[in-house]
Design an enzyme around this catalytic site. Structure first.
Site, PDB file in Angstrom:
ATOM      1  N   HIS A 226       0.846  -1.191   0.000  1.00 23.04           N
ATOM      2  CA  HIS A 226       0.000   0.000   0.000  1.00 23.04           C
ATOM      3  C   HIS A 226       0.881   1.239   0.000  1.00 23.04           C
ATOM      4  CE1 HIS A 226      -0.225   0.720   4.669  1.00 23.04           C
ATOM      5  NE2 HIS A 226       0.957   0.263   4.313  1.00 23.04           N
TER       6      HIS A 226
ATOM      7  N   CYS B 220       5.883   6.056   4.756  1.00 25.05           N
ATOM      8  CA  CYS B 220       4.749   5.262   4.258  1.00 25.05           C
ATOM      9  C   CYS B 220       4.006   5.932   3.100  1.00 25.05           C
ATOM     10  CB  CYS B 220       3.787   4.927   5.392  1.00 25.05           C
ATOM     11  SG  CYS B 220       4.528   3.805   6.599  1.00 25.05           S
TER      12      CYS B 220
ATOM     13  N   HIS C 184       4.954   0.331  -0.385  1.00 23.87           N
ATOM     14  CA  HIS C 184       5.687  -0.647   0.412  1.00 23.87           C
ATOM     15  C   HIS C 184       4.719  -1.745   0.826  1.00 23.87           C
ATOM     16  CE1 HIS C 184       3.756   1.937   3.343  1.00 23.87           C
ATOM     17  NE2 HIS C 184       3.912   0.980   4.248  1.00 23.87           N
TER      18      HIS C 184
ATOM     19  N   HIS D 122       3.584  -5.189   3.671  1.00 22.70           N
ATOM     20  CA  HIS D 122       3.613  -5.763   5.007  1.00 22.70           C
ATOM     21  C   HIS D 122       3.200  -7.228   4.952  1.00 22.70           C
ATOM     22  CE1 HIS D 122       4.022  -1.850   6.943  1.00 22.70           C
ATOM     23  NE2 HIS D 122       3.057  -1.401   6.146  1.00 22.70           N
TER      24      HIS D 122
ATOM     25  N   HIS E 133      -1.122 -10.429  -1.704  1.00 19.74           N
ATOM     26  CA  HIS E 133      -0.288 -10.049  -2.843  1.00 19.74           C
ATOM     27  C   HIS E 133      -0.965  -9.028  -3.757  1.00 19.74           C
ATOM     28  CE1 HIS E 133       2.113 -13.361  -1.401  1.00 19.74           C
ATOM     29  NE2 HIS E 133       3.121 -12.843  -2.074  1.00 19.74           N
TER      30      HIS E 133
ATOM     31  N   GLU F 259       0.371  -5.164  11.553  1.00 17.04           N
ATOM     32  CA  GLU F 259       1.067  -4.693  10.361  1.00 17.04           C
ATOM     33  C   GLU F 259       2.563  -5.020  10.428  1.00 17.04           C
ATOM     34  OE1 GLU F 259      -0.061  -0.804   8.409  1.00 17.04           O
ATOM     35  OE2 GLU F 259       1.907  -0.257   9.221  1.00 17.04           O
TER      36      GLU F 259
END
Length: 152
Positions: A16, A25, A29, A31, A75, A136
């Site tokens: 996201h 952020c 990137h 998680h 994904h 996260e």
């Protein structure tokens, strides 16, 4: 009969970006999310029921969460549809990437609210969603509790 809470945990990988954010952020990137889903209900007391003694079959809960959350978000890259990230989303889609556009900033806080709504809509009438925990990172998570969201 007592109310019992049961929890099933799930993992999925999601990318996201937070448009307008003033930190790292803002960049795309990903998680390795961990989602804990806790439901509450009374165990089945009908001895002729194949699910006798269960609040809900873990397999049934798994099916709901996989279909509503894991299979969709795993994904994928999530962007707020109301930002200039639409250009990037379009480019990624054109290159065969799985992109999800949502109507919120894709923070853990907003994602857990979205997930709660999706899961609640699929649970049997006698089972209530008690809480969700969306982790996260190893040290950061958001939690949603039904008791914090009761409507008067």
């Amino acid at each position: 009969m007592s109310n019992i809470r049961i929890t099933k945990q799930f993992t999925f990988e999601t990318g996201h970006a937070l448009y307008g954010y003033d930190g790292k952020c803002k960049n795309v990137h990903g998680h390795s999310y961990k989602l804990s889903v806790t439901v509450i209900g009374k165990p089945i007391t009908d001895t002729s029921n194949v699910k006798f003694g269960m609040v809900i079959d873990f397999g049934d809960l798994k099916k709901i969460v996989k279909e509503e959350i894991v299979d969709i978000f795993d994904h994928a890259t999530v962007f707020n549809q109301n930002t200039p990230h639409l250009e990037l989303a379009s480019e990624l889609k054109n290159r065969g990437h799985h992109v999800i556009l949502v109507d919120y900033q894709p923070t853990s806080e907003n994602m857990v609210i979205d997930f709660a709504d999706k899961i609640k809509n699929r649970l049997p009438q006698n089972i209530q969603l008690h809480s969700l925990k969306l982790q996260e990172t190893e040290t950061s998570f958001a939690e949603w509790y039904q008791s914090d969201n009761q409507q008067s």
